[in-house]
Design a protein around this motif. Structure first.
Motif, short mmCIF file in Angstrom:
data_model
loop_
_atom_site.label_atom_id
_atom_site.label_comp_id
_atom_site.label_asym_id
_atom_site.label_seq_id
_atom_site.Cartn_x
_atom_site.Cartn_y
_atom_site.Cartn_z
N ILE A 40 0.81 -1.22 0.00
CA ILE A 40 0.00 0.00 0.00
C ILE A 40 0.85 1.27 0.00
O ILE A 40 0.44 2.31 -0.53
CB ILE A 40 -0.97 -0.01 1.21
CG1 ILE A 40 -2.02 1.08 1.05
CG2 ILE A 40 -0.21 0.10 2.52
CD1 ILE A 40 -3.16 0.97 2.03
N ASP A 41 2.05 1.20 0.59
CA ASP A 41 2.90 2.40 0.68
C ASP A 41 4.13 2.30 -0.23
O ASP A 41 5.20 2.79 0.10
CB ASP A 41 3.31 2.67 2.12
CG ASP A 41 3.89 1.44 2.81
OD1 ASP A 41 3.87 0.35 2.21
OD2 ASP A 41 4.36 1.57 3.97
N ALA A 42 3.95 1.65 -1.37
CA ALA A 42 5.05 1.54 -2.33
C ALA A 42 5.52 2.92 -2.78
O ALA A 42 4.71 3.82 -2.98
CB ALA A 42 4.61 0.71 -3.53
N PRO A 43 6.82 3.10 -2.97
CA PRO A 43 7.34 4.39 -3.45
C PRO A 43 6.78 4.74 -4.82
O PRO A 43 6.60 3.86 -5.66
CB PRO A 43 8.84 4.17 -3.51
CG PRO A 43 9.11 3.00 -2.62
CD PRO A 43 7.91 2.14 -2.70
N ARG A 54 10.75 -0.97 4.39
CA ARG A 54 9.49 -1.38 3.77
C ARG A 54 9.72 -1.83 2.33
O ARG A 54 8.98 -2.66 1.80
CB ARG A 54 8.45 -0.27 3.84
CG ARG A 54 8.52 0.77 2.72
CD ARG A 54 7.59 1.93 2.96
NE ARG A 54 7.43 2.80 1.80
CZ ARG A 54 8.32 3.66 1.34
NH1 ARG A 54 9.49 3.79 1.94
NH2 ARG A 54 8.04 4.41 0.27
N ILE A 55 10.75 -1.27 1.69
CA ILE A 55 11.05 -1.66 0.31
C ILE A 55 11.64 -3.07 0.30
O ILE A 55 11.32 -3.88 -0.57
CB ILE A 55 12.00 -0.65 -0.35
CG1 ILE A 55 11.36 0.75 -0.36
CG2 ILE A 55 12.33 -1.08 -1.78
CD1 ILE A 55 12.25 1.84 -0.93
N ASP A 111 9.25 -12.15 -1.54
CA ASP A 111 8.11 -13.04 -1.31
C ASP A 111 7.99 -13.40 0.15
O ASP A 111 6.89 -13.62 0.67
CB ASP A 111 8.27 -14.34 -2.12
CG ASP A 111 8.16 -14.11 -3.62
OD1 ASP A 111 7.27 -13.34 -4.03
OD2 ASP A 111 8.94 -14.70 -4.37
N ALA A 112 9.12 -13.52 0.81
CA ALA A 112 9.16 -13.88 2.24
C ALA A 112 10.41 -13.26 2.84
O ALA A 112 11.36 -12.90 2.14
CB ALA A 112 9.16 -15.39 2.41
N LEU A 113 10.40 -13.15 4.16
CA LEU A 113 11.53 -12.55 4.87
C LEU A 113 12.01 -13.52 5.94
O LEU A 113 11.21 -14.13 6.64
CB LEU A 113 11.10 -11.23 5.53
CG LEU A 113 12.21 -10.48 6.29
CD1 LEU A 113 13.06 -9.68 5.31
CD2 LEU A 113 11.62 -9.54 7.34
N ASP A 135 5.01 -8.71 7.76
CA ASP A 135 3.77 -9.29 8.29
C ASP A 135 2.56 -8.45 7.90
O ASP A 135 1.51 -8.99 7.54
CB ASP A 135 3.88 -9.41 9.82
CG ASP A 135 2.64 -10.04 10.43
OD1 ASP A 135 2.35 -11.22 10.14
OD2 ASP A 135 1.94 -9.35 11.21
N SER A 136 2.70 -7.13 7.95
CA SER A 136 1.58 -6.25 7.60
C SER A 136 1.24 -6.34 6.11
O SER A 136 0.12 -6.03 5.71
CB SER A 136 1.90 -4.80 7.98
OG SER A 136 2.87 -4.24 7.11
N TYR A 137 2.20 -6.77 5.29
CA TYR A 137 1.97 -6.93 3.85
C TYR A 137 1.54 -8.35 3.50
O TYR A 137 1.49 -8.72 2.33
CB TYR A 137 3.24 -6.61 3.06
CG TYR A 137 3.78 -5.21 3.26
CD1 TYR A 137 2.93 -4.12 3.49
CD2 TYR A 137 5.15 -4.95 3.20
CE1 TYR A 137 3.43 -2.85 3.66
CE2 TYR A 137 5.66 -3.68 3.37
CZ TYR A 137 4.80 -2.63 3.60
OH TYR A 137 5.31 -1.36 3.78
#
Length: 370
Positions: free
Chosen positions: A100-103, A222-223, A229-231, A250-252
């Motif tokens: 949602i907050d992509a640059p 956030r970037i 795909d996973a962290l 997690d929020s994404y």
């Protein structure tokens, strides 16, 4: 400046550098003005119809405050061989576009097509232990057969270990920087960054010349989360950037893994806490990624169009876009990609949902089903 008037990159830069315009507002503007050159000629009345736009932003647009800044950034970027990727470009990373907050604008150096299929973010403490470094190497070595792009932040400790191991194992790797791409931080990692230009790349949302100040690192994280795909958090203290990145992932709705560690080791406190609080899955081996992300059979999946003959042209267009994004796509992204107004698009999505072809997700995202 006249030679740049047809350049959408130029107008994207002008918009995001207009006072009062942030990433979210810029995307709303884009959904109302797919041709951004028209924004700076729009009337105050038309601009005021854009959701989230305020008087400061309208005034800045009308005064064309961002145009000179855009021209300077373009000139600097060209001199330093830095590519600029606007949010609405086909070259913009599709995984990142889904958050949602992509640059609104990215700066990029490298040779990697950012439409890559598989990616894994690896982060951790800057004070990495030998255990943390060995586990980082093991994670990457075990994933070579899956050929994922490894994403990290070029910092000391776990980050740089992830990048170096990726390079030695022949995997593409991307570093997300907090400052401009002409100012690698820390500078001691310049040689690694240079190698990544031929085997991955460097990304930032900051224009050339921007210093890597402390307040830019949380936004940088956030970037990293959005590109992967996973962290996996290899080692982390109780507080720090790695845990911020984990919370963002997690929020994404991106899976988060944490490597368990010695209870008496300070650098394991954060990972153990993530596992205890059920904010991360415990990492036990490369099979965990393959299972959670369905990587073993991802290439064998073909999603057929269903009841296509029953769909209107607009429904077919939207449904096709939904199927192109296997983890979902935001309604704002759908709007500019389909060139369909938000109100009509909402009706189309509802119709597709009734037909069993679309599923709403958290964060105003939709997923195509069959």
């Amino acid at each position: 400046m006249s030679s740049l008037k047809a350049d959408e990159t130029f107008y994207s830069l002008a918009l995001i550098n207009t006072p009062g315009i942030g990433h979210a507002t810029a995307k709303y503007v884009l959904s109302h003005f797919p041709d951004l050159s028209e924004v700076f000629c729009a009337s105050k009345r038309n601009l005021s119809k854009i959701p989230g736009i305020g008087e400061k932003a309208i005034s800045g647009i009308r005064k064309k405050d961002g145009l000179s800044t855009a021209e300077k950034i373009l000139s600097d970027s060209r001199k330093k061989e830095i590519d600029i990727i606007p949010f609405h470009s086909d070259n913009y990373p599709h995984k990142l576009r889904q958050i949602i907050d992509a640059p609104f604008v990215l700066y990029y150096r490298g040779n990697l097509n950012l439409g890559y299929q598989k990616s894994l973010g690896i982060v951790g403490t800057r004070d990495a232990s030998n255990y943390g470094k060995i586990i980082t190497q093991q994670i990457i070595t075990d994933m070579v057969s899956q050929n994922p792009v490894i994403i990290s932040g070029l910092a000391y400790g776990i980050d740089i270990e992830a990048h170096k191991t990726s390079l030695s194992e022949g995997l593409n790797t991307i570093a997300v920087l907090a400052g401009g791409l002409d100012r690698v931080y820390p500078s001691i990692h310049q040689k690694t960054a240079d190698k990544m230009l031929d085997q991955g790349g460097l990304i930032s949302e900051q224009p050339p010349g921007t210093k890597s100040d402390a307040h830019l690192f949380p936004a940088r994280n956030r970037i990293i989360s959005g590109l992967a795909d996973a962290l996996v958090v290899v080692e982390a203290k109780e507080k720090g950037g790695a845990l911020i990145t984990a919370a963002l992932s997690d929020s994404y709705n991106r899976p988060v893994f944490a490597v368990p560690g010695n209870l008496n080791q300070q650098t394991s406190t954060g990972c153990n806490k993530l596992i205890r609080d059920q904010k991360a899955l415990i990492y036990t081996g490369a099979k965990d990624f393959s299972y959670q992300l369905n990587w073993d059979d991802a290439n064998d999946k073909v999603v057929p169009l269903k009841n296509l003959h029953e769909l209107s042209p607009d429904e077919s267009k939207v449904y096709g876009l939904l199927l192109d994004h296997l983890t979902g796509i935001s309604i704002d992204d759908l709007a500019w990609r389909s060139k369909i107004q938000i109100n009509l698009l909402s009706s189309i999505l509802l119709s597709l949902e009734f037909k069993g072809l679309a599923k709403p997700l958290p964060g105003k995202k939709y997923l195509g089903t069959n």
